[in-house]
Motif scaffolding. Sequence first.
Motif, mmCIF file in Angstrom:
data_model
loop_
_atom_site.group_PDB
_atom_site.id
_atom_site.type_symbol
_atom_site.label_atom_id
_atom_site.label_comp_id
_atom_site.label_asym_id
_atom_site.label_seq_id
_atom_site.Cartn_x
_atom_site.Cartn_y
_atom_site.Cartn_z
ATOM 1 N N ILE A 190 0.840 -1.204 0.000
ATOM 2 C CA ILE A 190 0.000 0.000 0.000
ATOM 3 C C ILE A 190 0.872 1.249 0.000
ATOM 4 O O ILE A 190 0.602 2.230 -0.714
ATOM 5 C CB ILE A 190 -0.941 -0.021 1.215
ATOM 6 C CG1 ILE A 190 -1.982 -1.132 1.059
ATOM 7 C CG2 ILE A 190 -1.640 1.328 1.389
ATOM 8 C CD1 ILE A 190 -2.844 -1.343 2.278
ATOM 9 N N LEU A 191 1.942 1.220 0.780
ATOM 10 C CA LEU A 191 2.843 2.371 0.849
ATOM 11 C C LEU A 191 3.571 2.581 -0.476
ATOM 12 O O LEU A 191 3.694 3.720 -0.955
ATOM 13 C CB LEU A 191 3.844 2.161 1.988
ATOM 14 C CG LEU A 191 4.535 3.393 2.559
ATOM 15 C CD1 LEU A 191 3.524 4.398 3.079
ATOM 16 C CD2 LEU A 191 5.492 2.981 3.681
ATOM 17 N N ASP A 192 4.049 1.491 -1.088
ATOM 18 C CA ASP A 192 4.740 1.610 -2.373
ATOM 19 C C ASP A 192 3.784 2.066 -3.470
ATOM 20 O O ASP A 192 4.165 2.850 -4.355
ATOM 21 C CB ASP A 192 5.377 0.278 -2.759
ATOM 22 C CG ASP A 192 6.589 -0.059 -1.909
ATOM 23 O OD1 ASP A 192 7.083 0.861 -1.224
ATOM 24 O OD2 ASP A 192 7.029 -1.224 -1.922
ATOM 25 N N MET A 193 2.534 1.573 -3.422
ATOM 26 C CA MET A 193 1.549 1.999 -4.416
ATOM 27 C C MET A 193 1.261 3.490 -4.285
ATOM 28 O O MET A 193 1.139 4.205 -5.287
ATOM 29 C CB MET A 193 0.262 1.192 -4.237
ATOM 30 C CG MET A 193 -0.782 1.476 -5.308
ATOM 31 S SD MET A 193 -0.204 0.988 -6.946
ATOM 32 C CE MET A 193 -1.442 1.759 -7.969
ATOM 33 N N ALA A 194 1.170 3.967 -3.046
ATOM 34 C CA ALA A 194 0.951 5.393 -2.830
ATOM 35 C C ALA A 194 2.142 6.209 -3.328
ATOM 36 O O ALA A 194 1.974 7.286 -3.914
ATOM 37 C CB ALA A 194 0.695 5.660 -1.345
ATOM 38 N N ALA A 195 3.361 5.686 -3.104
ATOM 39 C CA ALA A 195 4.555 6.399 -3.559
ATOM 40 C C ALA A 195 4.605 6.464 -5.082
ATOM 41 O O ALA A 195 4.929 7.510 -5.668
ATOM 42 C CB ALA A 195 5.808 5.711 -3.010
ATOM 43 N N LEU A 196 4.295 5.345 -5.756
ATOM 44 C CA LEU A 196 4.284 5.348 -7.222
ATOM 45 C C LEU A 196 3.188 6.260 -7.761
ATOM 46 O O LEU A 196 3.380 6.956 -8.761
ATOM 47 C CB LEU A 196 4.100 3.926 -7.742
ATOM 48 C CG LEU A 196 5.270 2.961 -7.508
ATOM 49 C CD1 LEU A 196 4.893 1.558 -7.948
ATOM 50 C CD2 LEU A 196 6.515 3.432 -8.239
ATOM 51 N N GLY A 197 2.017 6.249 -7.088
ATOM 52 C CA GLY A 197 0.949 7.153 -7.498
ATOM 53 C C GLY A 197 1.332 8.608 -7.306
ATOM 54 O O GLY A 197 0.996 9.466 -8.122
ATOM 55 N N PHE A 198 2.046 8.892 -6.217
ATOM 56 C CA PHE A 198 2.497 10.255 -5.950
ATOM 57 C C PHE A 198 3.453 10.736 -7.041
ATOM 58 O O PHE A 198 3.458 11.913 -7.411
ATOM 59 C CB PHE A 198 3.184 10.302 -4.585
ATOM 60 C CG PHE A 198 3.653 11.657 -4.173
ATOM 61 C CD1 PHE A 198 2.779 12.577 -3.617
ATOM 62 C CD2 PHE A 198 4.980 12.020 -4.341
ATOM 63 C CE1 PHE A 198 3.217 13.836 -3.250
ATOM 64 C CE2 PHE A 198 5.426 13.274 -3.968
ATOM 65 C CZ PHE A 198 4.538 14.193 -3.417
ATOM 66 N N LEU A 199 4.271 9.816 -7.553
ATOM 67 C CA LEU A 199 5.239 10.170 -8.596
ATOM 68 C C LEU A 199 4.631 10.126 -9.993
ATOM 69 O O LEU A 199 5.329 10.396 -10.977
ATOM 70 C CB LEU A 199 6.434 9.209 -8.529
ATOM 71 C CG LEU A 199 7.268 9.273 -7.237
ATOM 72 C CD1 LEU A 199 8.314 8.167 -7.231
ATOM 73 C CD2 LEU A 199 7.937 10.635 -7.096
#
Length: 296
Positions: free
Chosen positions: A227-236
């Motif tokens: 979930i954290l990595d998905m949020a980071a990729l979405g943020f980028l």
Amino acid sequence: MSSQTVTAPIPKTPLQEFWHYFSTNKGAVAGLSFIVLICFMAIFADFVAPHSPSQQYRDALLLPPAWLQGGNWSFVLGTDDVGRDILSRLIHGSRLSISVGIVAVTASLIMGILLGLIAGYFKGMIDTMIMRIVDIMLAMPSLLLAIAIVAILGPSIVNAALAISIVSLPHYVRLTRAATMAEMSKDYVTSSRVIGAGPLRLMFICILPNCLAPLIVQATLGFSTAILDMAALGFLGLGAQPPTPEWGSMLSDALQFVQRAWWVVTFPGLMILITVLAFNLMGDGLRDALDPKLKQ
């Protein structure tokens, strides 16, 4: 003299024993309760959300939360810069986050178990080749490796989930390999080999069930990482693409409104924080309930 009958205690079922140890950890119970709520919202997002996540209300741009001056109870958590309801987008974003977590964790868990069993059982050159590849993957920061994979495949939800499953793979491989090598020296494995059990039966019937406890805990913690990595990729901008509601992309779109519309940034950030914390707390509870050493 009257004889007193002593009633033997009723033995607990494995599920009752598990819940007994799990429920003693109040943080784990709280985390599980929040996860159940998130899953409920993800499944019934179309019915729970008060508005469509992509519908724009042009007369309600950057509306504050309902309890602040200028707020409207039709938009409880306010609206974003194009008039979309933040609460509805958060609810629909939970569906995406949970789905990506399930896909990424399931894929990496299956592949990690297969490679870890092969490496731990056969050892030798096969073990060396698998573990050297794992070491190379661990030498790179996981988020940087995920960004590189998505940059090669192209930004999308599917590619982001694939990248997250690949970067999570080494942890399951190393954990399965270590557990397999520890079980290989046990008497029941030797007995099974003596009576003629083949490699597949030894790996998947004899050894794997005794390695599941740490893998279940790692998979639970892997949900929070996914979930954290998905949020980071979405943020980028490498994950879910607009107008798909996703917590990380909601943060990215709201950066320019941090000072004059704090609610646009705060609520997606809080959802990421609380959800990741809930999975970590539940993982701690599962470790306490599944580890025999902690029960003594």
